[in-house]
Design an enzyme around this catalytic site. Structure first.
Site, PDB file in Angstrom:
ATOM      1  N   ASP A 114      -9.653 -60.741 -17.797  1.00 25.44           N
ATOM      2  CA  ASP A 114      -9.783 -61.071 -16.385  1.00 25.44           C
ATOM      3  C   ASP A 114      -8.627 -61.969 -15.940  1.00 25.44           C
ATOM      4  OD1 ASP A 114     -11.770 -60.995 -14.036  1.00 25.44           O
ATOM      5  OD2 ASP A 114     -11.393 -63.143 -14.238  1.00 25.44           O
TER       6      ASP A 114
ATOM      7  N   GLU B 270      -6.255 -57.071 -16.378  1.00 22.01           N
ATOM      8  CA  GLU B 270      -6.658 -56.939 -14.983  1.00 22.01           C
ATOM      9  C   GLU B 270      -5.656 -57.752 -14.168  1.00 22.01           C
ATOM     10  OE1 GLU B 270      -9.806 -58.269 -11.639  1.00 22.01           O
ATOM     11  OE2 GLU B 270      -8.952 -59.549 -13.176  1.00 22.01           O
TER      12      GLU B 270
END
Length: 694
Positions: free
Chosen positions: A416, A445
């Protein structure tokens, strides 16, 4: 390093053969300059800047390209020498691209997993130089006796080489004798110059001089899943969740989520991605639709990691136990799915880290800890990690966590917001982990600027989210697909997610069901890796006002869905996704990244591209060509002419060929110019397989 064995490894070039090995060091011309006798420049595969090594994956067709030239008009040849992880060598000849830029290229596959190295080698090609000059001069009656004698001497020298076969020696001796025989006319001498058998002798084993060696470079080849896969994301807490009589919702568990595995596998997905499965903080917990005040029973965002129950190494008690998670991983594997686990380096205010290591966070002048922001979004329930105060302590903790989940059976991590952490940290972590476990895959990401996104890929991330969700027009997609398949393919592997819990683009909001079919078709065919977030197949397209995300976002609440009922009603995209994944598995051209070429149409909404794989490079020994024609306007029917460069797959322009639409089953005879009609509401895309001629 062990001394390399001089035996050819089982690698196929475009022509399906390798060149017998000869040690180039014995022939290299000494040079006290940087260029060498024959300059070699701009080698590919490569990574800009040279600090990192390029990458490939098992089964990928890898193009090797270099710029090479010499003074004057004499011709040169170029080889690439490959050194396999076990030390074996193989030699492959490059062909000139004849593009006016002195570029040479070949393509190679398959490559085994591990660290390879390669080196380009250029040389003066004595036979090619003579062949070219003799073809012109003998035909023109200029210096014919001289050309014939030069050729005879060339054949004499080649015949004396000990590694020539007896058949080659006999042919070369006869050719040299004929070239010297005054009774043999120039027409016959020209036949010798043009003899393909003799040319093949020198192609396989050229007569070389002025050999120049390029630097030895590395190529990291990773497992197939690092570059090929269909991803599906779901929240385990929503799978099997039940609404109680009082209106509250009972969380799903790993046990109830196991029942959904068969449905995901049946759609043909390979990887099941789970958002964080850890305890969720209670302090500043967000309510539905990102509201600031959570009511009792609101589950909060899984990315607000940590509470009194534990942190990143703990399973949320509502989901079950660590043993339940291991059983879930085992069940997924039995269904043909790998589990990808979210790795989010941040903490809820009540994460154990906050009390035990306050130095891992940023303290503001008023004594409070800074929470995360992505203006205009604010994440009051999340503290970002500060890597400046105790980098070694943070590194040790994150490595411990990753090792912990690897021990539970996880081999893939979706990271993330990696662009909000130091690049050098990721370089260290990924190198350390993959040194211990070469099969581990990290997905970035990284919805950020191009330089950080590409920097993360260079530093080791095997895959990356991209700007795909925001590239929707024909012009945008042509530029984007060319870039990811050509310009950055040596180091960045795109994962074309069509949606995420945070991304519901205007194209999907207002494009209706045609938009969902179009985006899925492009994602599944344009790149070997793509992804879908649950709810996409139910056409969930209502956004929270003023936001680019679904209303009643699953990040902040449970989502109750009846997958089977939707499919029974014919109100699901699942059959279409299933068919796309069947097509991907049946056609190896779609499991390649670098083989996409953009073609043309007369309509500014009809996108055309081709994925082609030569027979010599295909796992089943058959050429595979897929033509994708897409109406990217979800509100209209379009009619236009499509224009194809059929030379890409070996068909002469103007010649007919047969195609089959893999979605509808229709078959047509096409050529390089064809009429199409694509109605967004009924048939927005053709996925055409070029059938082999019989």
């Amino acid at each position: 390093m062990a001394t390399p064995k001089r035996t050819a490894s089982p690698i196929l070039t475009r022509s399906g053969s390798t060149i017998p090995l000869r040690p180039a060091e014995a022939f290299q011309t000494d040079a006290e300059t940087r260029t060498g006798r024959i300059p070699l420049a701009l080698p590919f595969p490569s990574v800009p800047g040279g600090a990192f090594r390029p990458t490939a994956f098992v089964g990928e067709v890898v193009p090797f390209r270099v710029t090479a030239f010499r003074e004057g008009h004499d011709l040169i040849g170029v080889h690439v020498r490959l050194f396999a992880p076990d030390g074996t060598e193989s030699l492959h000849r490059l062909s000139p691209l004849n593009d006016g830029f002195d570029r040479w290229a070949t393509i190679v596959s398959p490559l085994a997993q591990g660290v390879w190295s390669f080196r380009f080698e250029a040389f003066a090609d004595e036979f090619a130089t003579w062949e070219h000059a003799a073809e012109l001069k003998i035909a023109a009656g200029v210096d014919a006796p001289l050309m014939r004698e030069i050729g005879a001497r060339l054949f004499d020298g080649a015949r004396a080489e000990k590694d020539r076969s007896a058949a080659e020696r006999r042919t070369l001796k006869g050719a040299a004798t004929a070239l010297r025989d005054p009774a043999v006319g120039d027409a016959t001498a020209l036949d010798i110059v043009r003899d393909p058998a003799i040319a093949a002798f020198f192609a396989d084993r050229p007569v070389t001089s002025l050999v120049t060696l390029g630097p030895r470079q590395e190529l990291l080849v990773e497992r197939e899943r690092a570059g090929v896969g269909a991803w599906y994301e779901f929240f385990p807490r929503s799978e099997g969740a039940e609404q109680k009589a009082d209106g509250t919702i009972q969380s799903g568990t790993f046990r109830t989520a196991t029942a959904r595995l068969a449905g995901v596998a049946d759609m043909g997905f390979d990887v099941l991605y789970l958002p964080p499965i850890h305890p969720i903080g209670r302090l500043n917990r967000k309510g539905p639709n990102n509201t600031l005040n959570a009511a009792p029973g609101d589950p909060g965002s899984p990315w607000a990691i940590g509470s009194s129950e534990g942190g990143h190494d703990t399973v949320h008690p509502d989901l079950g136990t660590l043993e339940d998670f291991r059983a879930f991983v085992t069940a997924a594997r039995a269904a043909g799915l790998e589990i990808a686990l979210d790795l989010a380096l941040q903490a809820a205010p009540d994460h154990p880290w906050v009390a035990e290591h306050p130095e891992w966070f940023t303290t503001l002048p008023d004594g409070t800890i800074a929470y995360a922001e992505n203006p205009p979004k604010k994440y009051q329930d999340i503290y970002p990690v500060n890597f400046d105060n105790d980098p070694e302590g943070i590194k040790a903790e994150v490595l411990r966590i990753v090792r912990h989940w690897i021990a539970q059976g996880v081999q893939i991590f979706r990271v993330d917001n990696p662009h909000t952490k130091p690049l050098q940290f990721w370089e260290w972590l990924i190198a350390t982990v993959t040194q211990e476990n070469p099969d581990v895959v990290f997905l970035a990401e990284a919805f950020t600027r191009p330089a950080p996104m590409q920097g993360l890929a260079m530093a080791g991330f095997q895959q990356s989210y991209t700007y795909f969700t925001w590239r929707n027009t024909k012009e945008e997609l042509e530029e984007f697909l060319t870039q990811v398949s050509q310009d950055t393919a040596d180091f960045l592997r795109p994962n074309l997610f069509v949606n995420t819990p945070d991304i519901l683009t205007e194209y999907l909001q207002y494009g209706g069901r045609p938009a969902y079919r179009t985006r899925a078709a492009i994602a599944a065919t344009a790149a070997p890796t793509y992804g879908v977030y649950a709810g996409f197949e139910l056409f969930e397209n209502v956004a929270r006002p003023g936001a680019e995300e679904n209303i009643d976002n699953e990040k902040f609440q449970y989502k109750l869905r009846d997958w089977a009922a939707a499919e029974e009603r014919g109100d699901s995209l699942a059959p279409f996704l299933r068919r796309l994944n069947e097509i991907r598995r049946a056609h190896p051209a779609l499991r390649q990244l670098r083989n996409l070429t953009v073609h043309w149409s007369d309509d500014d909404a009809i996108l055309v591209y081709v994925k082609h794989l030569d027979a010599a490079l295909s796992p089943d020994g058959r050429a595979d060509t897929i033509i994708v024609v897409v109406n990217v306007d979800p509100h209209s029917a379009r009619e236009t002419m499509v224009h194809l460069d059929t030379r890409v797959w070996g068909v002469t322009p103007g010649e007919p060929f047969e195609v089959e639409d893999l979605l509808s089953g229709a078959q047509w005879t096409w050529s390089d110019h064809d009429f199409v009609r694509l109605d967004a509401f009924t048939e927005p895309v053709h996925i055409l397989h070029v059938k082999e001629s019989r």
